[in-house]
Scaffold this active site. Sequence first.
Site, mmCIF file in Angstrom:
data_model
loop_
_atom_site.group_PDB
_atom_site.id
_atom_site.type_symbol
_atom_site.label_atom_id
_atom_site.label_comp_id
_atom_site.label_asym_id
_atom_site.label_seq_id
_atom_site.Cartn_x
_atom_site.Cartn_y
_atom_site.Cartn_z
ATOM 1 C CG HIS A 93 -2.111 -0.908 1.078
ATOM 2 N ND1 HIS A 93 -3.080 -1.033 2.040
ATOM 3 C CD2 HIS A 93 -2.486 -1.740 0.065
ATOM 4 C CE1 HIS A 93 -3.998 -1.890 1.641
ATOM 5 N NE2 HIS A 93 -3.658 -2.341 0.446
ATOM 6 C CE1 TYR A 103 -6.739 -0.077 4.621
ATOM 7 C CE2 TYR A 103 -5.675 2.056 4.323
ATOM 8 C CZ TYR A 103 -5.596 0.680 4.441
ATOM 9 O OH TYR A 103 -4.376 0.055 4.372
ATOM 10 C CD GLU A 145 -1.363 0.955 4.747
ATOM 11 O OE1 GLU A 145 -2.073 1.972 4.558
ATOM 12 O OE2 GLU A 145 -1.758 -0.210 4.524
ATOM 13 C CE1 TYR A 198 7.006 -2.541 -3.437
ATOM 14 C CE2 TYR A 198 7.681 -4.725 -2.693
ATOM 15 C CZ TYR A 198 6.803 -3.656 -2.639
ATOM 16 O OH TYR A 198 5.713 -3.694 -1.796
ATOM 17 N N GLY A 286 14.134 -16.873 -14.252
ATOM 18 C CA GLY A 286 13.676 -15.772 -15.087
ATOM 19 C C GLY A 286 14.011 -14.426 -14.480
ATOM 20 C CG PHE A 407 4.263 -16.210 -5.573
ATOM 21 C CD1 PHE A 407 4.790 -16.704 -6.753
ATOM 22 C CD2 PHE A 407 2.916 -16.392 -5.326
ATOM 23 C CE1 PHE A 407 3.990 -17.366 -7.667
ATOM 24 C CE2 PHE A 407 2.104 -17.055 -6.231
ATOM 25 C CZ PHE A 407 2.656 -17.544 -7.408
#
Length: 415
Positions: A93, A103, A145, A198, A286, A407
């Site tokens: 998020h 929300y 958050e 990331y 990959g 994943f």
Amino acid sequence: MTTQMKARILSEHTIATVKATAPVLEQEGETLTRHFYQRMFTHNPEVTPFFNPANQQAGLQQKALAGAICAYAANIDNLEVLGNAVELIAQKHVSLQIQAQHYPIVGRHLLASISEILGEGATGEVLDAWAEAYGYLAHILVGREAQIYSEHAQAAGGWVGFRALNVVRKVEESEAITSFYLAPEVGQRLPDFKPGQYITVRVPTANGNTTMRNYSLSDKPGQPWYRISVKRETGTSAGTPDGYVSTFLHSTVSVGDNLEIAPPCGEFFLDVRTPPQRPLVLLSAGVGITPIMSMLASALETDPQRQIVFVHGCLNESSQAFKEAVDDLAARHPNLTTHYRYSDPNAQGAMLRSGASGGLIDVDLIESLLPERDGDFYFCGPQPFMAGIYHGLRAWGVPPAQVHFEFFGPKQALQ
């Protein structure tokens, strides 16, 4: 998560009601979530940029949300077991810059969808219980958050929201994967990140809106740039379009252009601050190599004596990213064992050499490279690869605390 949970307590009646609806939601889960997304995008189109349309079309987000709702309902009396899932959601998020005000939108459409799909089964009692349960979960997520946003704002060189970074290099890593080196203006710095995390890239769309994608950072922390290595996603059938953002990056973005970037996020990372107690096993297939490359470079730098096993699988050498970089690291670090596995090794007429083999990565290969079935395992790649490794390590009896994976899809697909 524990502190925030103690701040609000669900009533016993709500817990019992939500658990009683769990079997029904499991049966109707994907129907419910498909309806939910359609309803929300129709009534609140402003939230559409937060979602990947390719995953919507493939049904991945619907499956992931259905799995999350069922897990929440089934474990609502013992939410500590969902701690990892809460952290994953909170990090995702924040990466997309979702805020507290979003929300109520989600809650309104979720409750309406439960009512519309379950019909007579969605009594006032059921809807009231789910409203309380959703509010409780939203409270936990908003609190976590807020902590992450604060950490981003306070980090040296940190920021909140999106920031323009300049593309200073663009490097072809394989026939499908290209790296983009992103740097701030001269005199500015970038905050550190944890190897495996990331960043989010936001790009314009043809209709005047924007869309976002997460891309793993493929270089080690501490560099004057962030590097992402992006696979150009091509449609696998006539009805499947090419990946919008990956195509935009490969075909449109050049050195000297700016890209809008959100700060590093993610709960899948290698903690280099913790003294290692066992070998490190890094497995990828990959484009799943991208976070693994960051971990590999970081581990070699912070603990050059640790035994590391690196295994990468791909179609063949022409589709293999970072081969020269990994070979160079192996030549300089005797503690690093590498192995490449090609699923189509003869397509280019290539001869398999020492350190490479044909087939798919499995636990038998891993066992042949390890002195014993012990290690800290990190793996990332497509679903069949992930499921095989996950089940293989479980069969070995590897403790869950030593199994870490990224994943891109519903986690229940690994079960």
